[in-house]
Design an enzyme around this catalytic site. Structure first.
Site, PDB file in Angstrom:
ATOM      1  N   GLN A  77      -3.757  29.540  33.910  1.00 14.12           N
ATOM      2  CA  GLN A  77      -3.329  29.386  35.543  1.00 14.12           C
ATOM      3  C   GLN A  77      -3.930  30.672  36.272  1.00 14.12           C
ATOM      4  OE1 GLN A  77       0.985  31.865  36.129  1.00 14.12           O
ATOM      5  NE2 GLN A  77       1.414  29.149  35.367  1.00 14.12           N
ATOM      6  N   CYS A 107       4.654  33.510  41.490  1.00 11.80           N
ATOM      7  CA  CYS A 107       5.496  34.725  41.277  1.00 11.80           C
ATOM      8  C   CYS A 107       5.023  35.965  42.241  1.00 11.80           C
ATOM      9  CB  CYS A 107       3.838  35.566  40.749  1.00 11.80           C
ATOM     10  SG  CYS A 107       3.796  37.509  40.102  1.00 11.80           S
ATOM     11  N   ALA A 249      10.235  30.267  29.462  1.00  9.10           N
ATOM     12  CA  ALA A 249       9.457  31.646  29.469  1.00  9.10           C
ATOM     13  C   ALA A 249      10.072  33.408  29.170  1.00  9.10           C
ATOM     14  CB  ALA A 249       9.126  31.478  31.062  1.00  9.10           C
ATOM     15  N   ARG A 250      11.175  33.462  29.543  1.00 10.54           N
ATOM     16  CA  ARG A 250      11.242  34.946  29.189  1.00 10.54           C
ATOM     17  C   ARG A 250      12.457  34.682  27.992  1.00 10.54           C
ATOM     18  NH1 ARG A 250      14.266  37.424  34.165  1.00 10.54           N
ATOM     19  NH2 ARG A 250      14.700  35.311  34.423  1.00 10.54           N
TER      20      ARG A 250
END
Length: 380
Positions: A77, A107, A249-250
């Site tokens: 990325q 982001c 993700a998290r």
């Protein structure tokens, strides 16, 4: 007319059978975390966002980007604010052998906004498109390209128009897919991810094909992201929104079992058996399973960073892992004090020496999933 379909070969072929992957997570998704995820059934991983100028300048930034043979399929990325620099960064990742290159325009962190990159680019769609074009021109079709976006910069009509302009450009430039996080950039990680916005995106773009693919029947892949905390969330997002794949993700920090459970559930849905391990798509990991993963993760981290730096790095992972243990609060406090392998082993000896049942899946969900307030780094 032939039906559009996801790729059956190449670095994105996993998506047709296993519609989930590990997202790029700033400060977390290094080689060690990726390998633990792969061992537990994750079919595809994305690096944390690499800044183009760090790659160009060489040194540590380039060293971190170097790949190992067992770390595939892998997506590198990229994040940057200038078309020429991010194009140069894409060429470097191409040369290093990344299977896919992803452009991060998602982001939401303040420091990213100040540098005019990441999610900030959603507020300046022409600049974002210039960057996407530069990367496509630099790579020249040598490998698939994808994009990470948020559903808009903010909730204004102007921001939504900008989102669609960028999304459409990604299709026309030959990108293979876009993953969209269901929050705006301005939201950061506060409040819920709006899955309904993902449904609308799929309704509008779900019948697009990849422009530069060998066949016009390769489907443009749409991914969804946001509020994926347990296995059931992955499949709920697919069912409610129609996305092709889900970015975890998290929800996978300190929880590699989510991939094992998701693989088992995906294979059961297709009538293919249980998949990896003995999980039934939601069983809690036993104490010994937790111990083994914690030790393996630390050892992999030591290979990357050395013992002291690995200890600092692994504290935040230990805190996340602790929520699967019945004595989670005590373990969390113990991991915070860890300064080396001996101390790490000491925590395992004290709390993980006797096998038993771990905390149930629902109870192991982190507090931020319930409060929907987090200042986590880029990722979900």
């Amino acid at each position: 007319m032939n039906e559009l379909r996801l790729p059956s070969d190449g670095p994105l072929s996993w998506a047709a059978e296993l519609p989930f992957y590990q997202a790029g997570l700033a400060g977390y998704s290094d080689y060690a975390m990726r390998m633990v995820a792969r061992k537990h059934g994750c079919p595809y991983c994305i690096t944390e966002a690499m800044l183009d100028h760090f790659l160009i300048n060489g040194g540590k930034g380039l060293e971190v980007a170097e790949l190992r043979e067992d770390d595939h399929p892998i997506c590198g990325q990229l994040m940057g604010s200038h078309a020429d620099e991010i194009a140069a960064g894409a060429k470097i990742l191409d040369g290093l052998g990344y299977d896919v290159i992803d452009v991060n325009i998602a982001c939401p962190q303040k420091k990213i906004k100040r540098k005019s990159r990441g999610g900030h680019l959603l507020s300046v769609p022409d600049e974002a498109i210039e960057i996407l074009k530069a990367v496509a021109d630099a790579v020249e079709g040598s490998r698939p390209l994808t994009v990470k976006m948020r559903r808009a910069f903010d909730d204004s009509n102007e921001a939504l128009d900008g989102f669609h302009k960028i999304f459409q450009a990604a299709i026309e430039l030959g990108y293979s897919g876009v993953t969209v996080h269901g929050r705006t950039v301005e939201q950061k990680y506060i409040g819920p991810s709006t899955w309904e916005s993902l449904r609308k995106i799929v309704d509008e773009y779900g019948h697009e094909h990849v422009r530069h693919a060998a066949t016009k029947h390769q489907k443009f892949m749409i991914g969804g992201s946001g509020d994926i905390w347990q296995t059931s969330d992955i499949f709920a997002m697919i069912e409610q929104t129609g996305v092709d794949v889900v970015s975890v993700a998290r929800g996978c920090i300190g929880n590699p079992w989510i991939f094992e459970q998701a693989r088992a559930m995906a294979q059961r849905k297709k009538g293919g058996g249980q998949g990896v391990g003995d999980k039934q798509g939601g069983d809690a990991p036993r104490i010994y399973e937790q111990r083994d993963v914690l030790l393996e993760h630390f050892e992999l981290s030591m290979q990357l960073y050395g013992e002291q730096q690995a200890a600092r790095m692994m504290r935040k992972f230990g805190i996340r892992f602790s929520r699967h243990h019945p004595e989670g609060e005590q373990i969390k406090a113990a991991f915070i004090k860890v300064k080396g392998l001996d101390a790490w082993q000491g925590v395992l000896d004290e709390f993980y020496a006797v096998d038993g049942v771990g905390v149930g899946v629902d109870a192991a969900v982190p507090d931020e999933a319930r409060t929907q307030v987090s200042e986590e780094s880029c990722g979900s």
